[in-house]
Structures are given as structure tokens and as C-alpha cells.
Motif scaffolding. Structure first.
Motif, PDB file in Angstrom:
ATOM      1  N   UNK A 230      27.694  50.914  38.714  1.00 35.68           N
ATOM      2  CA  UNK A 230      27.664  50.025  39.647  1.00 35.68           C
ATOM      3  C   UNK A 230      28.526  49.057  40.064  1.00 35.68           C
ATOM      4  N   UNK A 231      28.684  48.830  39.130  1.00 34.66           N
ATOM      5  CA  UNK A 231      30.265  47.371  38.552  1.00 34.66           C
ATOM      6  C   UNK A 231      31.677  47.380  38.147  1.00 34.66           C
ATOM      7  N   UNK A 232      31.650  49.427  38.322  1.00 36.33           N
ATOM      8  CA  UNK A 232      32.993  49.874  38.743  1.00 36.33           C
ATOM      9  C   UNK A 232      33.817  49.214  40.264  1.00 36.33           C
ATOM     10  N   UNK A 233      34.572  48.027  39.871  1.00 36.87           N
ATOM     11  CA  UNK A 233      35.622  47.947  41.683  1.00 36.87           C
ATOM     12  C   UNK A 233      36.203  48.580  42.038  1.00 36.87           C
ATOM     13  N   UNK A 234      36.967  48.121  43.033  1.00 35.99           N
ATOM     14  CA  UNK A 234      38.508  48.718  43.476  1.00 35.99           C
ATOM     15  C   UNK A 234      39.096  47.432  43.167  1.00 35.99           C
ATOM     16  N   UNK A 235      40.123  47.863  42.723  1.00 35.31           N
ATOM     17  CA  UNK A 235      41.067  46.567  41.658  1.00 35.31           C
ATOM     18  C   UNK A 235      41.777  47.214  40.523  1.00 35.31           C
ATOM     19  N   UNK A 236      41.920  46.298  39.964  1.00 33.87           N
ATOM     20  CA  UNK A 236      42.926  46.164  38.488  1.00 33.87           C
ATOM     21  C   UNK A 236      42.178  47.208  37.301  1.00 33.87           C
ATOM     22  N   UNK A 237      43.113  48.060  36.740  1.00 33.32           N
ATOM     23  CA  UNK A 237      42.072  48.688  35.461  1.00 33.32           C
ATOM     24  C   UNK A 237      43.495  48.977  34.439  1.00 33.32           C
ATOM     25  N   UNK A 238      43.108  49.728  33.332  1.00 35.35           N
ATOM     26  CA  UNK A 238      43.821  50.468  32.784  1.00 35.35           C
ATOM     27  C   UNK A 238      43.251  50.954  32.248  1.00 35.35           C
TER      28      UNK A 238
END
Length: 322
Positions: A230-238
Motif C-alpha cells: 500500500x506504500x508503493x507509489x508511482x514515481x521515482x525508484x531504483x
């Protein structure tokens, strides 16, 4: 598993341990933190017998089928290829050889000429091998997880029945770049056969799992908090992965959508895209990190758009250990 039909699973058939003091007020169990890896690993699994890898005609109308298990040769039990080789070497004076075969759940007895049986050797195996990426090490339980999906043996088109297995640190020597419609792959080799990173206890739908070799301490990393889906969001990651030698590097991605069972992403790192052309076979299991937390593991790619892929939530992958 609920994967999009647009995705094609690429198996490939794609390290660390540092026990740091952890604040008891922050974490009290190993289900809260894991060490992210990203190292390329070689995988070896000893099969539960000697299997036929292809459909093979022994004599007229006498066939062995891919996936057949050779249980006996002239009443001698066969457990390893060396048993088979020894058995047929002792039958040089015989015109015919009897073999007991397990085909699915059916026991089949086959009679064939000794010369035909000797020609079987190139079509037999008692071990399966592959490459992938190590996802995590649990510093408290002393376990690991890798790949994010099940190993399917291409010779049988099914999960291999195995008795034992190990993972090893591997070194990337070359990269065959991915192109639209043509997935690329890592060309790697095991660094040292005697250096076992861990044992393989389970080959499940969420990856391979086993006991970590605590004596192996050449690479060190710090545990990260497990990110809840539930905390994973669209946007930057690696992502952490290896594309040269044994060095794990961090590369930027953009998470483009979050679904119930997975999340999609696009590779945005210019250096990685230049080196690989996109996601590679052997990259499955690469850790995904967002906002300093351990979100998941790479599992799939879009074959026609190799810069795009999908990942499994880490909390889901961990259930595969159970």
C-alpha cells in the motif's frame, strides 16, 4: 498469479551478510527488515534421478519422452548419470537392455538394443543449472530469496524435481543487449565452485529460497525496512543489479502503475539502457528500492518494449519461504 497477459515471463534460467545492531524500538522481528542484494548468481540443482531431455527414438516404434525418469537398467537402480554409464558399460555382451521408466505416474518397461541405449547419453541429465539475481538475505533468520519466480526446466517445461541445490556468486563477462522482440541476456560464469552462498530448499512460484551461508562475508550491505504494498507509489525508484563483473550498481527507474499483485516500471537510467538495451534475462530478482525502503523484485519484462517491466511486492515474495 494475476500477471497481465501482455507480459511474457523470462526465466533465467538471474551478497551479503552484516548483522548490524538494530534499535529494539524500531524493529523486533526479521519480518521488518531485509538486506537488499542484486548480485548475479549461478544456480545448480541436483535432480531426483536421471531424466530424458528430448523425445528420442531408440528402435523402431520404441520411444523415450522428454521428462521420462530412468529408474532401472537391467534391474540396477539408477540415481545418477554415473550409475547409468556404469550399467551400460557392463552390458557390452548383451544384444538387448531392459529399462524401467517412470512416465508421469505410469511405470513403463522398455526393451531396446544395447547400442541404441548407449546413444542416449547426450539426451540425459541429472542436474539443472541457470543464472539469476539474488534478491535478499534475512540477517536474523539466516535465509535468502532470489529470482521472484519459479525455475522451470526448459527440457521438461515444468519445475524440476530436485534433491539438493546451491547458489554461487557469478561474474558477468558479457551482455547481449535486449531489442524489441528479442530479449537480451547476461553471459556469466561462477566465480568459485567451492564458495557456496546458500542451499536451495524450495523452488516456488515466488522464487527460490534456502539457508544463507553465514561464512560468506565478502560483500556487505545494510538492512532496509520492508515496504508494504500500500506504500508503493508511482514515481521515482531504483533497482540494484549487476551488469559487469560482480559489482552491484543502483539504476534509476520510474514506477508507472501499482496493481493488486504487482507494479509496473520503466527503466530511466541512461547508463543502464546504453549497456543492456532494457531488462535482461538473468535480471529477475533484482531488488527494487523506493524512498529508502525495500519495495520488491523485478520478475517480468515487456518483450516488445524491453525498457518496461513488472515487479513482485517484497512482502508477497517473502511468503514463498513458508
Amino acid at each position: 498469479m494475476g500477471w497481465s497477459r501482455q507480459l511474457k515471463l523470462l526465466l533465467s534460467f538471474s551478497l551479503v551478510l552484516l548483522l548490524l545492531p538494530i534499535n529494539a524500538g524500531f524493529v523486533s522481528a526479521s519480518d521488518k527488515v531485509l538486506i537488499p542484494m542484486g548480485h548475479s548468481i549461478g544456480i545448480k540443482m541436483d535432480l531426483s534421478g536421471v531424466f530424458v531431455t528430448n523425445d528420442v527414438m531408440l528402435d523402431k516404434d520404441v520411444w523415450l519422452k522428454a521428462g521420462d525418469l530412468i529408474e532401472k537398467v537391467d534391474n540396477v537402480s539408477i540415481k545418477k548419470l554415473e550409475n547409468f554409464e556404469k550399467s551400460i558399460s557392463n552390458t557390452h555382451n548383451l544384444q538387448n537392455i531392459s529399462m524401467l521408466i517412470l512416465r508421469n505416474v505410469e511405470v513403463v518397461q522398455i526393451q531396446s538394443s544395447s547400442e541404441a541405449v548407449k546413444r542416449l547419453l547426450p539426451f540425459l541429465k541429472d542436474r539443472t543449472e541457470g543464472t539469476g539475481t539474488l534478491t535478499y538475505v534475512d540477517p536474523l533468520k539466516g535465509t535468502y530469496g532470489a529470482l521472484g519466480h519459479q525455475i522451470i526446466d526448459s527440457a521438461f517445461n515444468s519445475p524440476p524435481s530436485f534433491t539438493d541445490g546451491s547458489i554461487y556468486l557469478s561474474k558477468i563477462g558479457q551482455i547481449k543487449k535486449s531489442m524489441p522482440g528479442n530479449p537480451g541476456y547476461k553471459i556469466s560464469s561462477i566465480v568459485k565452485d567451492e564458495h557456496i552462498l546458500g542451499s536451495i530448499k524450495k523452488n516456488g512460484v515466488y522464487g527460490i529460497f534456502g539457508t544463507w551461508n553465514k561464512a560468506y562475508k565478502q560483500v556487505l550491505a545494510e538492512p532496509l525496512e520492508i515496504m508494504q504494498p500500500s506504500s508503493v507509489k508511482e514515481g521515482a525508484a531504483e533497482i540494484y543489479t549487476t551488469v559487469k563483473g560482480t559489482e552491484v550498481e543502483s539504476f534509476t527507474i520510474q514506477i508507472t502503475s501499482v496493481e493488486k499483485d504487482q507494479f509496473h516500471f520503466t527503466l530511466t537510467d541512461a547508463k543502464l539502457l546504453e549497456t543492456t538495451g532494457g531488462i535482461l534475462q538473468g535480471m529477475s530478482g533484482s531488488p527494487v528500492i523506493q524512498n529508502g525502503k525495500f519495495a520488491g523484485a523485478v520478475t517480468h519484462m515487456f518483450v516488445d518494449e524491453p525498457e518496461k517491466g513488472a515487479a513482485l511486492f517484497l512482502s508477497t515474495m517473502r511468503t514463498g519461504e513458508q
